[in-house]
Structure formats: C-alpha cells, structure tokens
Design a protein around this motif. Structure first.
Motif, PDB file in Angstrom:
ATOM      1  N   ARG A 100      -5.791  -2.886  13.743  1.00  0.00           N
ATOM      2  CA  ARG A 100      -4.868  -2.997  12.315  1.00  0.00           C
ATOM      3  C   ARG A 100      -5.107  -1.647  11.465  1.00  0.00           C
ATOM      4  O   ARG A 100      -6.251  -0.957  11.662  1.00  0.00           O
ATOM      5  N   TRP A 103     -10.755  -1.362  11.520  1.00  0.00           N
ATOM      6  CA  TRP A 103      -9.583  -0.698  10.976  1.00  0.00           C
ATOM      7  C   TRP A 103      -9.089   0.917  11.111  1.00  0.00           C
ATOM      8  O   TRP A 103     -10.326   1.534  10.963  1.00  0.00           O
ATOM      9  N   ASP A 121      -0.307  -2.236   8.337  1.00  0.00           N
ATOM     10  CA  ASP A 121      -0.270  -3.650   8.279  1.00  0.00           C
ATOM     11  C   ASP A 121      -0.751  -4.324   6.865  1.00  0.00           C
ATOM     12  O   ASP A 121      -0.230  -5.386   6.538  1.00  0.00           O
ATOM     13  N   PHE A 162      -4.357 -12.271   8.612  1.00  0.00           N
ATOM     14  CA  PHE A 162      -3.714 -11.998   9.868  1.00  0.00           C
ATOM     15  C   PHE A 162      -4.173 -13.172  10.684  1.00  0.00           C
ATOM     16  O   PHE A 162      -3.831 -13.013  11.986  1.00  0.00           O
TER      17      PHE A 162
END
Length: 329
Positions: free
Chosen positions: A2, A34, A84, A328
């Motif tokens: 992400r 991330w 995202d 998510f």
C-alpha cells in the motif's frame, strides 16, 4: 504494497509541527510495510526538514502556488503512483478550501474543527478535541480524539525510559520551546535561568525555522554556564534522557517530554495550548506556569526542585496505523 501520500508544510508562521508529525508518522507506516510519499510547499524550513532526514519520494511545489495548482500536483502524484491513502496535516488554511480527490482513502490531522465531507479518519490529540467537531454531521467519518493519538518519535525506547534515573541535584536543564518559536520564548526562559547562581549546563533546542540564534549566542557569550545550542535535531530521544529537568511549550514537545518521563515545566505560547498544559498539570505529568507569562522566581525554583514525572500515559501512536489499515479490510 500500500502507498500513502503525506501533505504538510513547515514555515515560521505555522511552525514545524505539521510536517514533523507527518515525517515521524511515515516511519510507523514504513515499518508496517507501506511505501510513503510527500508533497510540500517549498518553504525553506520544510525543505531543511525533508533534506536533513533523507526523506525520499518528495514533490516540492512553489511556496506561493494556488490551491488549484496544489490540487493538480496532488492528483498527479496519486495517479502516477497508485496512491491508496492521502494523509493531510494542514493548519495554514482550512481543508474545506480544497476539492479533495476521490478514489483514495482520506485521513487528516485537524485542530480547527472544520473538515470537508468524505474524510475517512480525523485525528486530534488535543485533550479538548471532542469539543472541536460536530461528529453527528459526519456519520461516515471515524474520529480518533485524545492524547493517546499523539505522534511520538518512532525510536522512543520504553525500556530505557523505564530504567531512567534522576540526579539528586539538577545539573542539566533543557530548553525546548518549539521548532520555530516565533515569539522567542527560548530567549525569555534563558534569561530567567541565567539568573540562577549555579553551574548548570544549559542545552537549547531550536528548529530549522528559528530566527533568533544570534541573540541567544550573544546572551550565552556573557554567561559562565556551560551551554550548547542545537538546531534542527533529528533525534531528540537522547536529549530528553540526558537532562535533569526541561522547560517546554505546549506543542508536540510537551507530549514527548512527558512520554520520556522527563521532569517538565510548561509555558503555553499559543492559546490552543492552554487546556493541554492545564490537563498535563492536573494529571501530575508536568507543572504549568502560565500563558505567555510566568513568575521568574517560580521557574527558577522548579528548575532547582524538579516536578514529579508521569508514571504511566495512554500515548500509543501505533493506533493511527491500525485505524488506517482497517479502512482496507
């Protein structure tokens, strides 16, 4: 993997807290897997922070660009990198000035209570944060409110904090009145401390946007106290652990001092810091002396007789990352 885009700035008129918070938080997200990106305006203080910390994936836009130009840059980064989540901490203007992009989750740190529709998570670590928002007006927004959501430096070692010991007589005082300190309370506090007849070591922490360094150096050149000025420190953890007592304002530094079990004396330099400082004092985590004023004799007394430290706190920055991940799932 992400991807998250952080949007914030640093300059003397707004301080360094916005951007520093996001830089600090980015480490938590990177540790969680991330990939991080940044978009900043080209203010000198902000560029120094980014360059000094070796932050990658940074887009710099003109300091005076319009909001429309800023939005285009934001949308381009999101599209080109398949972002995202957009994470905003902007106190220079209200978020409702923006037409925020769709297609990404949106998170913000907010202290003015004005948020647009479509924000997924709002974070406010102020002790009075619940009074800022009309929560019922945003039924789809999750609010993370309270001091437990403060963004603490990633490297704070809880075991070292717990093992900390204290000198029977203070030898080393730390002055950390905030990164920009545009009112130069660093100088006011220093002048007060120089009135103490003792061989104190004085460490002054100033940020990238601090404008009064020469004045500090002039004052210290006339003093017999051991002293050092440190500017734009990248790792404050050891600075906190090495001092016997600290004087700070009511910004992010106040949370960090408390989290490291540092005996701390607080002076609010902005009105929004007052409630926070009063709360910390009531909890027995700090001593609060006043808003933009204090009794010099009381400050000198507390430096020589440091206040008690916090035994436990609820601070847990990791809860922010957990909440974003839940968007998510």
């Amino acid at each position: 993997m992400r991807k998250i885009l952080f949007r914030g700035d640093a300059r003397p008129s707004i301080g360094t807290g916005d951007l520093m918070s996001l830089v600090t938080l980015s480490y938590y997200f990177e540790q969680d897997g991330w990939q991080t990106y940044f978009l900043i305006r080209g203010y000198e203080a902000g560029i120094k922070i980014i360059e000094g910390r070796g932050i990658k994936n940074v887009t710099v836009i003109a300091p005076d660009c319009s909001i429309q130009e800023e939005q285009k840059a934001m949308e381009a980064i999101i599209a080109q990198n398949n972002i995202d989540c957009l994470f905003l901490e902007i106190t220079e203007r209200t978020l409702t000035d923006y037409d925020l992009p769709s297609g990404v989750k949106k998170v913000c740190v907010n202290f003015d209570g004005i948020i647009p529709d479509g924000i997924d998570i709002v974070i406010n670590w102020d002790v009075e944060g619940t009074t800022y928002f009309d929560i019922k007006r945003h039924p789809k927004t999750r609010f993370l409110i309270g001091p437990q959501y403060i963004i603490l430096p990633f490297n704070f070692d809880k075991s070292r904090i717990a093992a900390r010991t204290y000198a029977p007589r203070p030898q080393h005082v730390l002055i950390a009145m905030g990164g920009a300190d545009e009112l130069n309370f660093t100088q006011k506090v220093l002048d007060t401390i120089l009135g103490i007849e003792s061989d104190l070591k004085i460490t002054l922490i100033i940020g990238a946007g601090f404008l009064y360094k020469k004045e500090l150096e002039m004052s210290l050149s006339k003093s017999n106290n051991r002293h050092v000025i440190k500017q734009d420190i990248k790792d404050m953890f050891l600075e906190y652990l090495s001092c016997d007592v600290a004087v700070g304002a009511g910004g992010l530094t106040s949370y960090e001092l408390i989290a490291t079990a540092t005996p701390v004396i607080l002076i609010a330099t902005y009105e929004h810091q007052i409630g926070r400082c009063e709360y910390f004092d009531a909890q027995g985590w700090a001593r609060y002396l006043g808003y933009r004023s204090y009794e010099p004799d009381k400050l000198r007394h507390l430096i020589q007789n440091p206040p008690a430290v916090a035994s436990t706190t609820t601070f847990d920055t990791g809860k922010i990352v957990e909440a974003v991940n839940e968007l998510f799932t």
